[in-house]
Design a protein around this motif. Structure first.
Motif, PDB file in Angstrom:
ATOM      1  N   UNK A   1      -0.285  -2.800   5.540  1.00 14.71           N
ATOM      2  CA  UNK A   1      -0.798  -3.089   6.870  1.00 14.71           C
ATOM      3  C   UNK A   1      -0.099  -2.142   7.840  1.00 14.71           C
ATOM      4  N   UNK A   2      -0.874  -1.488   8.679  1.00 16.87           N
ATOM      5  CA  UNK A   2      -0.327  -0.551   9.648  1.00 16.87           C
ATOM      6  C   UNK A   2      -0.508  -1.091  11.052  1.00 16.87           C
TER       7      UNK A   2
ATOM      8  N   UNK B   1      -9.766  -4.745   8.241  1.00 16.16           N
ATOM      9  CA  UNK B   1      -9.040  -4.195   7.095  1.00 16.16           C
ATOM     10  C   UNK B   1      -7.593  -4.692   7.054  1.00 16.16           C
ATOM     11  N   UNK B   2      -7.220  -5.535   8.033  1.00 16.23           N
ATOM     12  CA  UNK B   2      -5.887  -6.118   8.018  1.00 16.23           C
ATOM     13  C   UNK B   2      -4.843  -5.407   8.846  1.00 16.23           C
ATOM     14  N   UNK B   3      -5.247  -4.435   9.641  1.00 14.65           N
ATOM     15  CA  UNK B   3      -4.288  -3.702  10.469  1.00 14.65           C
ATOM     16  C   UNK B   3      -4.028  -4.421  11.783  1.00 14.65           C
TER      17      UNK B   3
ATOM     18  N   UNK C   1       4.655   2.442  15.523  1.00 17.20           N
ATOM     19  CA  UNK C   1       3.219   2.714  15.406  1.00 17.20           C
ATOM     20  C   UNK C   1       3.050   3.678  14.243  1.00 17.20           C
ATOM     21  N   UNK C   2       2.273   3.288  13.255  1.00 17.02           N
ATOM     22  CA  UNK C   2       2.074   4.152  12.093  1.00 17.02           C
ATOM     23  C   UNK C   2       1.046   5.246  12.377  1.00 17.02           C
ATOM     24  N   UNK C   3      -0.072   4.853  13.009  1.00 19.10           N
ATOM     25  CA  UNK C   3      -1.181   5.779  13.231  1.00 19.10           C
ATOM     26  C   UNK C   3      -1.699   5.641  14.656  1.00 19.10           C
TER      27      UNK C   3
END
Length: 127
Positions: free
Chosen positions: A7-8, A33-35, A64-66
């Motif tokens: 999860x991001x 999608x679970x983010x 923050x990943x993306x």
């Protein structure tokens, strides 16, 4: 609901409350999608259960990943330093947001620029 192995926390820059906009669709797909999504845009409203904020909130570097972009290069100018300070793993340049100069700068800072479509990545399992 499809779940991801990882999860991001994803910042959607250019979030919009209009269902016909790609940023709106991406926010819903990311959430499905679970983010964990953070929405920043110039319009008030909410998308996928999250409020659109006018400014990028404070986060620890790497939290923050993306960052997925839905703003053109001119609007990106006002966000560059804040996005870079977040030190995300990657910045996705969706169609129409490509910015070669910023991509070079991000890469030099160890942030992966990704010219792609978030919707396509999610729908094909490549996200």
């Amino acid at each position: 609901m499809k779940t991801n192995l990882k999860q991001e926390k994803v910042l959607v820059l250019g979030a919009h409350p209009d269902p016909s906009r790609y940023a709106y669709r991406a926010a819903h797909m990311l959430k499905d999608a679970g983010h964990d999504i953070v929405l920043v845009g110039r319009r008030d409203g909410s998308v996928a259960g999250s409020e659109i904020q006018r400014e990028i909130p404070s986060f620890a570097p790497g939290e923050i990943d993306t960052v997925t972009l839905y703003v053109n290069p001119t609007i990106q100018e006002g966000y560059k330093s804040v996005v870079e300070a977040l030190q995300p793993n990657r910045v996705i340049f969706n169609p129409g947001t490509e910015n070669p100069e910023w991509m070079i700068s991000l890469k030099a800072k160890g942030i992966e620029p990704d010219v792609a479509c978030t919707l396509v990545l999610l729908s094909t399992g490549q996200y």
